[in-house]
Design a protein around this motif. Structure first.
Motif, PDB file in Angstrom:
ATOM      1  N   LEU A  53     -13.748  -6.988  12.430  1.00  0.00           N
ATOM      2  CA  LEU A  53     -12.370  -6.800  11.990  1.00  0.00           C
ATOM      3  C   LEU A  53     -12.323  -6.453  10.505  1.00  0.00           C
ATOM      4  O   LEU A  53     -11.542  -5.594  10.077  1.00  0.00           O
ATOM      5  N   LEU A  54     -13.193  -7.106   9.753  1.00  0.00           N
ATOM      6  CA  LEU A  54     -13.273  -6.865   8.311  1.00  0.00           C
ATOM      7  C   LEU A  54     -13.641  -5.405   8.031  1.00  0.00           C
ATOM      8  O   LEU A  54     -13.018  -4.734   7.202  1.00  0.00           O
ATOM      9  N   TRP A 100      -9.767   1.245   7.602  1.00  0.00           N
ATOM     10  CA  TRP A 100      -8.372   1.663   7.838  1.00  0.00           C
ATOM     11  C   TRP A 100      -7.703   2.118   6.540  1.00  0.00           C
ATOM     12  O   TRP A 100      -6.985   3.110   6.496  1.00  0.00           O
ATOM     13  N   VAL A 101      -7.938   1.335   5.476  1.00  0.00           N
ATOM     14  CA  VAL A 101      -7.323   1.701   4.184  1.00  0.00           C
ATOM     15  C   VAL A 101      -8.268   2.552   3.331  1.00  0.00           C
ATOM     16  O   VAL A 101      -7.814   3.345   2.503  1.00  0.00           O
ATOM     17  N   LEU A 150      -1.711   9.687  -4.207  1.00  0.00           N
ATOM     18  CA  LEU A 150      -2.960  10.442  -4.126  1.00  0.00           C
ATOM     19  C   LEU A 150      -3.218  10.914  -2.684  1.00  0.00           C
ATOM     20  O   LEU A 150      -3.703  12.012  -2.451  1.00  0.00           O
ATOM     21  N   ILE A 151      -2.849  10.050  -1.737  1.00  0.00           N
ATOM     22  CA  ILE A 151      -3.016  10.384  -0.321  1.00  0.00           C
ATOM     23  C   ILE A 151      -1.858  11.265   0.142  1.00  0.00           C
ATOM     24  O   ILE A 151      -2.062  12.293   0.786  1.00  0.00           O
ATOM     25  N   LYS A 173      -9.368  19.165  -6.830  1.00  0.00           N
ATOM     26  CA  LYS A 173      -8.396  19.823  -7.709  1.00  0.00           C
ATOM     27  C   LYS A 173      -8.903  19.829  -9.153  1.00  0.00           C
ATOM     28  O   LYS A 173      -8.804  20.821  -9.858  1.00  0.00           O
ATOM     29  N   LEU A 174      -9.466  18.685  -9.570  1.00  0.00           N
ATOM     30  CA  LEU A 174      -9.951  18.580 -10.951  1.00  0.00           C
ATOM     31  C   LEU A 174     -11.098  19.551 -11.213  1.00  0.00           C
ATOM     32  O   LEU A 174     -11.154  20.192 -12.258  1.00  0.00           O
ATOM     33  N   GLU A 229      -9.518  14.878  -2.468  1.00  0.00           N
ATOM     34  CA  GLU A 229      -8.600  15.995  -2.753  1.00  0.00           C
ATOM     35  C   GLU A 229      -8.337  16.118  -4.254  1.00  0.00           C
ATOM     36  O   GLU A 229      -8.273  17.226  -4.794  1.00  0.00           O
ATOM     37  N   LEU A 230      -8.200  14.954  -4.912  1.00  0.00           N
ATOM     38  CA  LEU A 230      -7.961  14.984  -6.362  1.00  0.00           C
ATOM     39  C   LEU A 230      -9.187  15.517  -7.098  1.00  0.00           C
ATOM     40  O   LEU A 230      -9.064  16.357  -8.003  1.00  0.00           O
ATOM     41  N   PRO A 270      -8.279   6.822   4.275  1.00  0.00           N
ATOM     42  CA  PRO A 270      -7.214   7.640   3.659  1.00  0.00           C
ATOM     43  C   PRO A 270      -7.355   7.700   2.142  1.00  0.00           C
ATOM     44  O   PRO A 270      -7.123   8.750   1.532  1.00  0.00           O
ATOM     45  N   PHE A 271      -7.756   6.581   1.546  1.00  0.00           N
ATOM     46  CA  PHE A 271      -7.931   6.532   0.102  1.00  0.00           C
ATOM     47  C   PHE A 271      -9.035   7.502  -0.338  1.00  0.00           C
ATOM     48  O   PHE A 271      -8.878   8.244  -1.321  1.00  0.00           O
ATOM     49  N   ALA A 322     -10.740  -3.121   9.095  1.00  0.00           N
ATOM     50  CA  ALA A 322      -9.601  -3.210   8.171  1.00  0.00           C
ATOM     51  C   ALA A 322      -9.869  -2.419   6.886  1.00  0.00           C
ATOM     52  O   ALA A 322      -8.998  -1.689   6.408  1.00  0.00           O
ATOM     53  N   TRP A 323     -11.070  -2.555   6.350  1.00  0.00           N
ATOM     54  CA  TRP A 323     -11.378  -1.834   5.106  1.00  0.00           C
ATOM     55  C   TRP A 323     -11.503  -0.329   5.342  1.00  0.00           C
ATOM     56  O   TRP A 323     -11.147   0.472   4.482  1.00  0.00           O
ATOM     57  N   LEU A 342      -9.851 -10.243   4.343  1.00  0.00           N
ATOM     58  CA  LEU A 342      -8.985  -9.469   5.245  1.00  0.00           C
ATOM     59  C   LEU A 342      -7.579  -9.293   4.642  1.00  0.00           C
ATOM     60  O   LEU A 342      -6.802  -8.466   5.120  1.00  0.00           O
ATOM     61  N   TYR A 368      -9.944  10.142   1.250  1.00  0.00           N
ATOM     62  CA  TYR A 368      -9.403  11.502   1.427  1.00  0.00           C
ATOM     63  C   TYR A 368      -8.590  11.914   0.194  1.00  0.00           C
ATOM     64  O   TYR A 368      -8.763  13.019  -0.342  1.00  0.00           O
ATOM     65  N   GLY A 369      -7.737  10.999  -0.266  1.00  0.00           N
ATOM     66  CA  GLY A 369      -6.919  11.286  -1.447  1.00  0.00           C
ATOM     67  C   GLY A 369      -7.774  11.499  -2.680  1.00  0.00           C
ATOM     68  O   GLY A 369      -7.532  12.427  -3.465  1.00  0.00           O
ATOM     69  N   ALA A 370      -8.778  10.650  -2.860  1.00  0.00           N
ATOM     70  CA  ALA A 370      -9.661  10.763  -4.034  1.00  0.00           C
ATOM     71  C   ALA A 370     -10.443  12.078  -3.982  1.00  0.00           C
ATOM     72  O   ALA A 370     -10.621  12.751  -5.001  1.00  0.00           O
TER      73      ALA A 370
END
Lengths: 455, 53
Positions: free
Chosen positions: B24-25, B31-32, A161-162, B46-47, B42-43, B35-36, B28-29, A21, B38-40
């Motif tokens: 929760l685990l 949650w981050v 990146l985001i 683009k590539l 989008e990249l 967005p990650f 939590a994962w 966590l 989404y960013g990957a």
């Protein structure tokens, strides 16, 4: 009192707490503050709506980076004393407030408020946030410190990146006038506050008697290291690592800073010139390898050892620069592959340094030591672009074109990496006279040669 | 020494607390991770646009 929630004592994990966590808690902070590298998205609209020059619109970013280095260097001891939750809370408050103050500045067309908000207040959030989870992660993952810090520091690379597409999308929705920019910044402040909040709530420090499951860490019968941040500054090891980080970052920034014009110039007079669009894709690719290198190489260092991984970053990095210098514009593929690997070593150098510090100085005040070492980053941030730009300008003035513009810079970068490689060879375990008396147990690391640390 | 039996992913403990921790685990994962991702994405888009065209 509500603020007692932030106390270190309130963050001690219960026995059944999962250490898995903690990385998402760290990522919640690092993915947010990594937004700083996407500041360029705000530059053209700010220039248009507030009538700024390119230099002026870069000021909030530059100041934020300076404040990152300063607050990491001077706030490290406070972070160690007050614990990761306090540090993440400060980071969340400063970083989000920075956006809110900037929003006010843009709405009222007072650019100094943007500089103060994003640059100064937000910059403090960057520095405290960057170092906030480092020592906690190392304590939770004494068996895999490189992997643990690699995840968090990869997050810093992934933040842009985001933020880059997200901010661009919001500016498209709200408009690029001062009202639209202000609304976008307001939304950024609110969303980042909520996003980083998970880190504040979730972060825990391990109980003093906690040990990782499975194979116990080699502590039984072993001498433990606990060096304070002040003592670390008196050791040659700290300054050797400072030099190594500075040179590795300088060499990476050398390519990162000029990536787009460099690839375009290199292949301008060839049968396959690189278009501006492809050059932008090359920059994206470098961001990706920079980010992946942070996780992959830092995790690898847990297996091969910290000293060996830096031998690779610096030694192979120098050879890659030589390969680019020798092959010049004969192959786009060789150029792209070499540059991508160099950038992955650049990211790896950032991500592996906390584990290297832990090997040498223990976990006692590793966060504070890491903060002080980050001044090497600030120095490299000035040195790298200065070298490449100054040399490219002088070569251009001398009438040179294409790969000749960068030949000298490439050789200088190679030389810097060789100096770093030699410095790495001088890194030895810290002399016991620098160790804190009576500090050890789970707070310390097992003494040993960094080359053999981290299995 | 305190050992954490249910602390690795896929731990075998099935108590309500362990169940909550697992939830929760995942949260939590995600949650981050989302967005990650989404960013990957989008990249990657683009590539593909830049190099694939």
């Amino acid at each position: 009192m509500a603020l007692s929630f932030l106390d270190r004592s309130r963050t001690v994990a219960p026995p059944d707490w999962s250490r898995w966590l903690v990385p998402p808690a760290a990522l919640a902070v690092h993915l947010a503050i990594g937004q700083v590298y996407a500041w360029s998205v705000f530059k053209p609209p700010l220039e248009g709506s507030l009538g700024l020059s390119g230099t002026q619109s870069a000021l909030p970013f530059q100041l934020a980076i300076v404040m990152l280095g300063l607050s990491a260097a001077f706030g490290g001891t406070l972070v160690e004393r007050n614990g990761p939750r306090w540090a993440m809370f400060v980071s969340m408050t400063c970083f989000s407030s920075g956006f809110l103050i900037s929003a006010l500045g843009v709405a009222t067309e007072q650019f100094w408020l943007v500089v103060l908000g994003y640059g100064v207040v937000g910059g403090v959030g960057l520095g405290i946030g960057y170092i906030s989870p480092v020592s906690t992660l190392i304590k939770w993952f004494p068996d895999r410190p490189g992997m643990a810090t690699g995840i968090a520091i990869m997050g810093f690379g992934g933040g842009a990146l985001i933020a880059s597409p997200w901010s661009a999308q919001m500016l498209e929705w709200f408009g690029t006038g001062s009202g639209g920019i202000a609304t976008t910044m307001l939304v950024h402040g609110v969303v980042y506050f909520g996003f980083m909040g998970l880190g504040v709530v979730l972060v825990r420090v391990p109980a003093p008697d906690w040990t990782p499951p499975g194979t116990p860490v080699e502590q039984a019968g072993g001498r433990t290291i606990a060096v304070s941040a002040n003592n670390a500054l008196r050791t040659p090891q700290f300054w050797l690592l400072w030099l190594i980080l500075c040179l590795n970052v300088t060499a990476g920034i050398g390519i990162l800073e000029k990536a787009s014009p460099m690839i375009t110039e290199f292949f301008r007079d060839t049968a396959m010139p690189v278009s501006a669009a492809a050059a932008a894709g090359f920059v994206g690719l470098l961001s990706l390898t920079n980010m992946l290198g942070r996780f992959v190489w830092s995790s690898t260092s847990d297996v091969v050892g910290r000293k060996n991984i830096y031998r690779m970053y610096l030694g192979v990095g120098a050879l890659l620069y030589l390969a680019i210098a020798l092959t010049t514009n004969s192959s786009t593929l060789v150029f792209v592959l070499c540059a991508a690997l160099i950038l992955s070593f650049y990211g790896g150098g950032f991500a592996t340094i906390p584990a290297y510090l832990k090997d040498l100085f223990g976990t006692y005040e590793v966060g504070a030591i890491h903060g002080r070492l980050l001044t090497a980053w600030s120095t490299a941030g000035v040195l790298g672009p200065l070298i490449v730009n100054a040399i490219a300008d002088s070569q251009e003035a001398a009438g040179k074109q294409g790969p000749d513009l960068y030949g000298m810079s490439l050789l200088i970068m190679m030389g810097l990496l060789i100096v770093g490689f030699v410095a790495n060879e001088f890194v030895r375990p810290v002399h016991p006279r620098f160790h804190e008396p009576g500090v050890g147990g789970s707070e310390g690391a097992t003494a040993g040669d960094p080359a053999k640390e981290g299995r | 020494m305190t050992e954490q039996r249910s602390e690795e992913p896929g731990g075998s403990a099935t108590s309500p607390v362990a169940e909550r921790r697992r939830g929760l685990l995942v949260l939590a994962w995600l949650w981050v991770g989302l967005p990650f991702a989404y960013g990957a994405f989008e990249l990657a888009r683009k590539l593909v646009q830049l190099f694939g065209a």
